[in-house]
Write a protein that holds these residues in place. Structure first.
Motif, PDB file in Angstrom:
ATOM      1  N   ARG A 119      12.808 -53.105  13.083  1.00 15.23           N
ATOM      2  CA  ARG A 119      12.204 -52.286  14.150  1.00 15.23           C
ATOM      3  C   ARG A 119      12.950 -50.974  14.365  1.00 15.23           C
ATOM      4  NH1 ARG A 119      14.031 -56.573  17.570  1.00 15.23           N
ATOM      5  NH2 ARG A 119      11.870 -57.255  17.701  1.00 15.23           N
ATOM      6  N   SER A 120      14.208 -50.877  13.914  1.00 18.39           N
ATOM      7  CA  SER A 120      14.941 -49.616  14.066  1.00 18.39           C
ATOM      8  C   SER A 120      14.520 -48.573  13.039  1.00 18.39           C
ATOM      9  CB  SER A 120      16.446 -49.866  13.959  1.00 18.39           C
ATOM     10  OG  SER A 120      16.775 -50.357  12.675  1.00 18.39           O
ATOM     11  N   VAL A 121      13.784 -48.984  12.004  1.00 21.92           N
ATOM     12  CA  VAL A 121      13.309 -48.036  10.997  1.00 21.92           C
ATOM     13  C   VAL A 121      12.116 -47.261  11.574  1.00 21.92           C
ATOM     14  CG1 VAL A 121      12.423 -47.756   8.661  1.00 21.92           C
ATOM     15  CG2 VAL A 121      14.079 -49.569   9.155  1.00 21.92           C
ATOM     16  N   ILE A 122      12.148 -45.954  11.427  1.00 20.09           N
ATOM     17  CA  ILE A 122      11.132 -45.092  12.023  1.00 20.09           C
ATOM     18  C   ILE A 122       9.989 -44.884  11.031  1.00 20.09           C
ATOM     19  CG2 ILE A 122      10.679 -42.813  13.005  1.00 20.09           C
ATOM     20  CD1 ILE A 122      13.738 -42.712  13.611  1.00 20.09           C
ATOM     21  N   ALA A 123       8.775 -45.189  11.436  1.00 17.81           N
ATOM     22  CA  ALA A 123       7.598 -45.008  10.576  1.00 17.81           C
ATOM     23  C   ALA A 123       6.971 -43.642  10.855  1.00 17.81           C
ATOM     24  CB  ALA A 123       6.585 -46.112  10.829  1.00 17.81           C
ATOM     25  N   ARG A 124       6.767 -42.879   9.794  1.00 19.26           N
ATOM     26  CA  ARG A 124       6.106 -41.580   9.892  1.00 19.26           C
ATOM     27  C   ARG A 124       5.044 -41.478   8.810  1.00 19.26           C
ATOM     28  NH1 ARG A 124       7.960 -41.646  14.148  1.00 19.26           N
ATOM     29  NH2 ARG A 124       9.402 -40.214  15.165  1.00 19.26           N
ATOM     30  N   GLY A 125       3.874 -41.021   9.189  1.00 16.67           N
ATOM     31  CA  GLY A 125       2.795 -40.864   8.224  1.00 16.67           C
ATOM     32  C   GLY A 125       2.740 -39.455   7.665  1.00 16.67           C
ATOM     33  N   PHE A 126       2.132 -39.311   6.495  1.00 21.14           N
ATOM     34  CA  PHE A 126       1.890 -37.982   5.936  1.00 21.14           C
ATOM     35  C   PHE A 126       0.573 -38.021   5.168  1.00 21.14           C
ATOM     36  CE2 PHE A 126       4.085 -40.180   2.516  1.00 21.14           C
ATOM     37  CZ  PHE A 126       3.446 -39.756   1.362  1.00 21.14           C
ATOM     38  N   LYS A 127      -0.098 -36.868   5.123  1.00 18.55           N
ATOM     39  CA  LYS A 127      -1.380 -36.771   4.432  1.00 18.55           C
ATOM     40  C   LYS A 127      -1.323 -35.898   3.185  1.00 18.55           C
ATOM     41  CE  LYS A 127      -4.153 -37.570   8.586  1.00 18.55           C
ATOM     42  NZ  LYS A 127      -5.206 -37.022   9.484  1.00 18.55           N
ATOM     43  N   ARG A 169      19.923 -42.984  10.138  1.00 22.34           N
ATOM     44  CA  ARG A 169      18.481 -43.056  10.292  1.00 22.34           C
ATOM     45  C   ARG A 169      17.856 -43.552   8.992  1.00 22.34           C
ATOM     46  NH1 ARG A 169      19.395 -42.359  14.854  1.00 22.34           N
ATOM     47  NH2 ARG A 169      18.383 -41.027  16.419  1.00 22.34           N
ATOM     48  N   VAL A 170      16.816 -44.372   9.145  1.00 19.74           N
ATOM     49  CA  VAL A 170      15.994 -44.795   8.018  1.00 19.74           C
ATOM     50  C   VAL A 170      14.535 -44.559   8.409  1.00 19.74           C
ATOM     51  CG1 VAL A 170      15.366 -46.667   6.452  1.00 19.74           C
ATOM     52  CG2 VAL A 170      17.695 -46.562   7.380  1.00 19.74           C
ATOM     53  N   TYR A 171      13.758 -43.976   7.495  1.00 18.00           N
ATOM     54  CA  TYR A 171      12.354 -43.673   7.748  1.00 18.00           C
ATOM     55  C   TYR A 171      11.478 -44.338   6.688  1.00 18.00           C
ATOM     56  CZ  TYR A 171      14.187 -39.690  10.482  1.00 18.00           C
ATOM     57  OH  TYR A 171      14.852 -38.888  11.372  1.00 18.00           O
ATOM     58  N   TRP A 172      10.329 -44.829   7.121  1.00 20.48           N
ATOM     59  CA  TRP A 172       9.227 -45.111   6.203  1.00 20.48           C
ATOM     60  C   TRP A 172       8.343 -43.872   6.194  1.00 20.48           C
ATOM     61  CZ3 TRP A 172      10.801 -49.276   3.976  1.00 20.48           C
ATOM     62  CH2 TRP A 172      11.213 -50.424   4.667  1.00 20.48           C
ATOM     63  N   ILE A 224       4.863 -42.932   5.036  1.00 22.09           N
ATOM     64  CA  ILE A 224       3.713 -43.741   4.624  1.00 22.09           C
ATOM     65  C   ILE A 224       2.503 -42.835   4.376  1.00 22.09           C
ATOM     66  CG2 ILE A 224       2.262 -45.703   5.259  1.00 22.09           C
ATOM     67  CD1 ILE A 224       4.468 -46.479   7.276  1.00 22.09           C
ATOM     68  N   PRO A 225       1.974 -42.817   3.161  1.00 19.71           N
ATOM     69  CA  PRO A 225       0.827 -41.939   2.878  1.00 19.71           C
ATOM     70  C   PRO A 225      -0.426 -42.369   3.635  1.00 19.71           C
ATOM     71  CG  PRO A 225       1.229 -43.430   1.038  1.00 19.71           C
ATOM     72  CD  PRO A 225       2.374 -43.604   1.988  1.00 19.71           C
ATOM     73  N   GLY A 226      -1.145 -41.364   4.138  1.00 17.35           N
ATOM     74  CA  GLY A 226      -2.410 -41.633   4.810  1.00 17.35           C
ATOM     75  C   GLY A 226      -2.279 -42.187   6.202  1.00 17.35           C
ATOM     76  N   ARG A 227      -1.064 -42.299   6.714  1.00 15.31           N
ATOM     77  CA  ARG A 227      -0.857 -42.844   8.059  1.00 15.31           C
ATOM     78  C   ARG A 227      -0.468 -41.719   9.002  1.00 15.31           C
ATOM     79  NH1 ARG A 227      -1.792 -48.529   9.249  1.00 15.31           N
ATOM     80  NH2 ARG A 227      -2.174 -49.399   7.199  1.00 15.31           N
ATOM     81  N   GLY A 228      -1.444 -40.961   9.421  1.00 13.31           N
ATOM     82  CA  GLY A 228      -1.172 -39.854  10.318  1.00 13.31           C
ATOM     83  C   GLY A 228      -0.665 -40.288  11.677  1.00 13.31           C
ATOM     84  N   ASP A 229      -0.984 -41.537  12.066  1.00  8.30           N
ATOM     85  CA  ASP A 229      -0.556 -42.024  13.378  1.00  8.30           C
ATOM     86  C   ASP A 229       0.834 -42.631  13.344  1.00  8.30           C
ATOM     87  OD1 ASP A 229      -1.136 -44.232  11.853  1.00  8.30           O
ATOM     88  OD2 ASP A 229      -2.437 -45.195  13.341  1.00  8.30           O
ATOM     89  N   GLY A 230       1.441 -42.723  12.151  1.00  8.95           N
ATOM     90  CA  GLY A 230       2.772 -43.284  12.066  1.00  8.95           C
ATOM     91  C   GLY A 230       2.830 -44.771  12.318  1.00  8.95           C
ATOM     92  N   SER A 231       1.717 -45.483  12.211  1.00  6.00           N
ATOM     93  CA  SER A 231       1.717 -46.924  12.433  1.00  6.00           C
ATOM     94  C   SER A 231       2.457 -47.633  11.294  1.00  6.00           C
ATOM     95  CB  SER A 231       0.273 -47.442  12.539  1.00  6.00           C
ATOM     96  OG  SER A 231      -0.459 -47.111  11.378  1.00  6.00           O
ATOM     97  N   SER A 232       2.798 -48.889  11.498  1.00  5.13           N
ATOM     98  CA  SER A 232       3.692 -49.598  10.596  1.00  5.13           C
ATOM     99  C   SER A 232       2.993 -50.779   9.940  1.00  5.13           C
ATOM    100  CB  SER A 232       4.920 -50.086  11.369  1.00  5.13           C
ATOM    101  OG  SER A 232       5.560 -49.017  12.023  1.00  5.13           O
ATOM    102  N   PRO A 233       2.473 -50.621   8.718  1.00  4.88           N
ATOM    103  CA  PRO A 233       1.834 -51.734   8.039  1.00  4.88           C
ATOM    104  C   PRO A 233       2.868 -52.602   7.329  1.00  4.88           C
ATOM    105  CG  PRO A 233       1.716 -49.798   6.670  1.00  4.88           C
ATOM    106  CD  PRO A 233       2.403 -49.383   7.939  1.00  4.88           C
TER     107      PRO A 233
END
Length: 277
Positions: free
Chosen positions: A245-253, A222-225, A227-236
């Motif tokens: 596309r296999s990398v999972i984007a997760r946001g944190f605040k 598994r590989v994760y992004w 991303i600060p301030g991305r609560g929706d987990g969107s991928s900038p």
């Protein structure tokens, strides 16, 4: 020949049995079918169906409430009060790597980053096995290995260096990945399950195809992004590239959200569940 004829006051039905008729005799040949005799009254039938439907709806509502209460009670709110539950399914060391962006755009997240790392180290001591591994690297357009692959049995609170590489002219992840690969070769640690979390705003200058190839070389499950301030987990930025596309984007605040991401990644590696302690 003698023929059986219905006696007065009785209703002949198929099978030779007789049902008394209270209202007197019926004309010959007017025997009632069995289904008419046994059919419930229409009003009673409607009431029975309505009560059955109401009971089913009440049972479904009660089940839903129980599921919601159980889910809310079991869902961890922070890593400090969480634990790994269930039988561990992974045999052998699990390895978690952190690649942390130290570029100027991430400077404001330094306190969040450090607090989440402290929570992670405490969680590892409580939940993982002595042979499990943590590694960390900081990067801008160069990389600094802040924690070489280190087993839990040798991990201390001050094991991770607080320094980082100097600010560069850009932000590139590949030097950090190369540094991790080299460190694992030197340590001769073989991971049964391996994950990487990249803490970054994903404004990276790396070619997506080069990163994808490097992830494959590292044999990462598994590989994760993160991303600060991305609560929706969107991928900038580069995170939206088809090659990644296999990398999972997760946001944190905040540090709580980032540390929970670390805990969930470890739960996936061990095959367990992250729950409230």
């Amino acid at each position: 020949m003698h023929r059986n004829t219905p006696s007065p006051g009785a209703i002949p039905i198929p099978g030779g049995r007789k049902i008394p008729h209270v209202g007197g005799d019926l004309p010959a040949g007017d025997a009632l079918p069995r289904r008419d005799v046994l059919r419930p009254a229409p009003r009673y039938e409607r009431r029975r169906r309505a009560l059955g439907l109401l009971a089913a709806m009440l049972c479904a509502a009660l089940l839903l409430v129980c599921l919601l209460l159980w889910s809310d009670d079991d869902d961890p709110k922070d890593l400090h009060s969480s634990t790994l539950a269930g039988v561990r399914r992974t045999h052998g060391p699990v390895c978690l790597d952190l690649a942390v962006d130290y570029s100027g755009s991430m400077r404001s997240k330094a306190a969040t980053r450090d607090a989440a790392l402290a929570e992670l180290q405490s969680f590892i001591q409580r939940n993982l096995r002595p042979e499990d591994v943590l590694a960390s690297v900081a990067f801008t357009d160069s990389a600094l290995l802040t924690l070489p692959p280190t087993q839990k049995s040798r991990l201390t609170g001050s094991a991770v260096s607080s320094g980082g590489p100097p600010d560069g002219s850009g932000t590139e992840l590949e030097p950090a990945l190369e540094s991790l690969q080299r460190a694992y070769r030197q340590s001769r640690i073989e991971c049964a399950a391996h994950a990487l979390i990249v803490v970054t705003d994903v404004e990276l200058a790396d070619p997506p195809s080069a990163l994808a190839a490097r992830f494959t070389e590292m044999r990462l499950q598994r590989v994760y992004w993160a991303i600060p301030g991305r609560g929706d987990g969107s991928s900038p930025g580069i995170a939206g590239a088809p090659a990644l596309r296999s990398v999972i984007a997760r946001g944190f605040k905040d540090a709580r959200g980032l540390s929970l991401l670390y805990g969930r990644a470890l739960a996936l590696l061990t095959g367990q569940r992250l729950v409230k302690a």
